[in-house]
Scaffold this motif. Structure first.
Motif, PDB file in Angstrom:
ATOM      1  N   VAL A  95       0.862  -1.172   0.000  1.00 45.62           N
ATOM      2  CA  VAL A  95       0.000   0.000   0.000  1.00 45.62           C
ATOM      3  C   VAL A  95       0.903   1.227   0.000  1.00 45.62           C
ATOM      4  CG1 VAL A  95      -1.826   1.286   1.175  1.00 45.62           C
ATOM      5  CG2 VAL A  95      -1.799  -1.220   1.293  1.00 45.62           C
ATOM      6  N   ALA A  96       0.665   2.117  -0.965  1.00 44.65           N
ATOM      7  CA  ALA A  96       1.479   3.326  -1.085  1.00 44.65           C
ATOM      8  C   ALA A  96       0.595   4.570  -1.036  1.00 44.65           C
ATOM      9  CB  ALA A  96       2.268   3.308  -2.394  1.00 44.65           C
ATOM     10  N   HIS A  97       1.141   5.641  -0.500  1.00 39.36           N
ATOM     11  CA  HIS A  97       0.451   6.931  -0.508  1.00 39.36           C
ATOM     12  C   HIS A  97       0.585   7.565  -1.880  1.00 39.36           C
ATOM     13  CE1 HIS A  97      -0.757  11.002   0.631  1.00 39.36           C
ATOM     14  NE2 HIS A  97       0.341  11.422   0.042  1.00 39.36           N
ATOM     15  N   LYS A  98      -0.530   8.004  -2.442  1.00 39.01           N
ATOM     16  CA  LYS A  98      -0.489   8.736  -3.711  1.00 39.01           C
ATOM     17  C   LYS A  98      -0.592  10.232  -3.431  1.00 39.01           C
ATOM     18  CE  LYS A  98      -3.637   9.835  -6.621  1.00 39.01           C
ATOM     19  NZ  LYS A  98      -3.069  11.198  -6.935  1.00 39.01           N
ATOM     20  N   PRO A  99       0.419  11.005  -3.822  1.00 41.67           N
ATOM     21  CA  PRO A  99       0.351  12.446  -3.593  1.00 41.67           C
ATOM     22  C   PRO A  99      -0.528  13.139  -4.628  1.00 41.67           C
ATOM     23  CG  PRO A  99       2.422  11.867  -4.653  1.00 41.67           C
ATOM     24  CD  PRO A  99       1.705  10.575  -4.375  1.00 41.67           C
ATOM     25  N   ALA A 100      -0.870  14.364  -4.367  1.00 42.03           N
ATOM     26  CA  ALA A 100      -1.666  15.160  -5.313  1.00 42.03           C
ATOM     27  C   ALA A 100      -0.845  15.438  -6.561  1.00 42.03           C
ATOM     28  CB  ALA A 100      -2.094  16.468  -4.655  1.00 42.03           C
ATOM     29  N   GLY A 101      -1.525  15.464  -7.708  1.00 37.53           N
ATOM     30  CA  GLY A 101      -0.863  15.789  -8.963  1.00 37.53           C
ATOM     31  C   GLY A 101      -0.151  14.628  -9.614  1.00 37.53           C
ATOM     32  N   MET A 102      -0.278  13.441  -9.075  1.00 35.49           N
ATOM     33  CA  MET A 102       0.368  12.253  -9.642  1.00 35.49           C
ATOM     34  C   MET A 102      -0.701  11.223 -10.003  1.00 35.49           C
ATOM     35  SD  MET A 102       3.192   9.628  -7.972  1.00 35.49           S
ATOM     36  CE  MET A 102       4.627  10.678  -8.231  1.00 35.49           C
ATOM     37  N   ALA A 103      -0.708  10.786 -11.246  1.00 32.51           N
ATOM     38  CA  ALA A 103      -1.641   9.752 -11.679  1.00 32.51           C
ATOM     39  C   ALA A 103      -1.191   8.389 -11.163  1.00 32.51           C
ATOM     40  CB  ALA A 103      -1.731   9.734 -13.198  1.00 32.51           C
ATOM     41  N   LEU A 139      -7.124   6.209  -7.745  1.00 30.57           N
ATOM     42  CA  LEU A 139      -7.579   7.495  -7.239  1.00 30.57           C
ATOM     43  C   LEU A 139      -7.402   8.525  -8.344  1.00 30.57           C
ATOM     44  CD1 LEU A 139      -5.871   7.604  -3.698  1.00 30.57           C
ATOM     45  CD2 LEU A 139      -8.293   7.184  -4.162  1.00 30.57           C
ATOM     46  N   ASP A 140      -8.255   9.560  -8.348  1.00 28.72           N
ATOM     47  CA  ASP A 140      -8.082  10.652  -9.295  1.00 28.72           C
ATOM     48  C   ASP A 140      -6.707  11.292  -9.111  1.00 28.72           C
ATOM     49  OD1 ASP A 140     -10.634  10.206 -10.173  1.00 28.72           O
ATOM     50  OD2 ASP A 140     -11.527  11.901  -9.094  1.00 28.72           O
ATOM     51  N   GLU A 141      -6.219  11.910 -10.167  1.00 25.57           N
ATOM     52  CA  GLU A 141      -4.868  12.476 -10.158  1.00 25.57           C
ATOM     53  C   GLU A 141      -4.641  13.448  -9.006  1.00 25.57           C
ATOM     54  OE1 GLU A 141      -2.057  15.131 -13.171  1.00 25.57           O
ATOM     55  OE2 GLU A 141      -3.489  13.677 -13.997  1.00 25.57           O
ATOM     56  N   ASP A 142      -5.633  14.280  -8.692  1.00 28.51           N
ATOM     57  CA  ASP A 142      -5.451  15.283  -7.642  1.00 28.51           C
ATOM     58  C   ASP A 142      -6.018  14.857  -6.289  1.00 28.51           C
ATOM     59  OD1 ASP A 142      -3.960  17.162  -9.027  1.00 28.51           O
ATOM     60  OD2 ASP A 142      -5.740  18.072  -9.925  1.00 28.51           O
ATOM     61  N   THR A 143      -6.469  13.621  -6.184  1.00 29.83           N
ATOM     62  CA  THR A 143      -6.910  13.074  -4.902  1.00 29.83           C
ATOM     63  C   THR A 143      -5.738  12.365  -4.243  1.00 29.83           C
ATOM     64  OG1 THR A 143      -9.174  12.755  -5.712  1.00 29.83           O
ATOM     65  CG2 THR A 143      -8.532  11.501  -3.773  1.00 29.83           C
TER      66      THR A 143
END
Length: 306
Positions: A95-103, A139-143
């Motif tokens: 499980v990885a954290h997805k930052p904002a602005g990254m697809a 997740l959406d790119e900015d979520t």
């Protein structure tokens, strides 16, 4: 998935110890009995069939060996520009954290941006793991928030099944415009494509079923903090539903949200819950709020400064 036998990973192989449940010393119809026993322990039948056809299920004395961890190409170029933030990892899942602005992954072969898939490939490479990068949800790119990955075909099969059966729980927090009525606890409205805008979705009678559960945490005349859970996972579901109810997400200009307070939609996946594909334990992953959403919530007097 709740009756897994004792087992140990040995390189590319999983060595299973059936014990008294299965007498492997008795040779009569031993292979048939072994396959039936594995299926009774919730091993995916299609996967067992593929392993069997490749000679990747073996009996070794009183143990069964399955080649569940073969070396597989990443599928994406490892890129180290933005190292992945790993929230949880074992032999089966990551499980990885997805930052904002990254697809989560490239939109097409010509997309040259770094994505979370590239960062996960770099993590696998740097830690000496030969795993394909397989996301279970997006997740959406900015979520922002946690994204679940399966590290082998066995885990992917079971996690995909959990997604279909709605056994993977995702909880979000959002900052929305206006004071949400506390009686608004569920939005059950179908979502379809907007024929006037390629990227947008809209509530449409002919769309796919979509259900969002809402809990109001705090509110003022200007804005509210809400927690949301999805029964379905339609594209832009939270964004579409909240906008439809007159409470677009702050920063979500695509759906009518004001963009002067935040340059992206104020939406974060704060918790992910899934059943571990091997142990069958509930795995609960909490992902702390990102700094921009936390600061905005304080500025809007929806939470207190710590």
């Amino acid at each position: 998935m709740s009756n897994r036998p004792a087992a140990e990973r040995r390189g590319e192989w999983l060595e299973i110890m059936p014990g008294r449940e299965l007498d492997l010393q008795q040779t009569e119809q031993r292979h048939t009995r072994m396959m039936q026993w594995l299926e009774s322990r919730s091993f995916p039948a299609k996967l067992l069939g593929r392993l069997h056809s490749k000679g990747e299920i073996k009996i070794n004395g009183d143990r069964i060996r399955l080649r569940l961890f073969p070396a597989v190409e990443y599928g994406f170029e490892p890129r180290y520009d933005h190292p992945a933030e790993i929230l949880y990892e074992d032999d089966y899942v990551l499980v990885a954290h997805k930052p904002a602005g990254m697809a989560v992954h490239p939109s097409d072969p010509q997309d040259t941006r770094i994505t979370l898939a590239h960062a996960i490939a770099a993590h696998y490479e740097s830690t000496g793991q030969d795993c394909a990068v397989r996301h279970v949800h997006r997740l959406d790119e900015d979520t922002t928030g946690p994204v679940l990955y399966a590290k082998n075909e066995f885990a992917l099969s079971l996690l995909d099944e959990q997604m279909r059966d709605k056994h993977i729980g995702r909880r979000y927090i959002a900052l929305v415009q206006g004071n949400v009525n506390e009686q608004l606890t569920v939005i059950d409205e179908p979502i379809g494509k907007d024929r006037h805008h390629k990227q947008r979705r809209r509530v449409s009678p002919g769309g796919q079923s979509a259900v969002t559960y809402i809990e109001k945490v705090a509110g003022t005349k200007a804005a509210s903090l809400v927690r949301l859970k999805l029964e379905t996972g339609r594209t832009h579901q939270i964004r579409v539903h909240m906008s439809y109810m007159g409470h677009p997400l702050i920063g979500d200009s695509l759906y009518g949200g004001r963009s002067d307070l935040l340059s992206r939609q104020a939406l974060h996946g704060e918790q992910l819950v899934f059943i571990h594909p091997w142990t069958a334990e509930d795995i609960i992953i909490n992902d702390p709020w990102p700094a921009d959403i936390q600061k905005l919530a304080i500025d809007l007097k929806l939470i207190e400064k710590e």
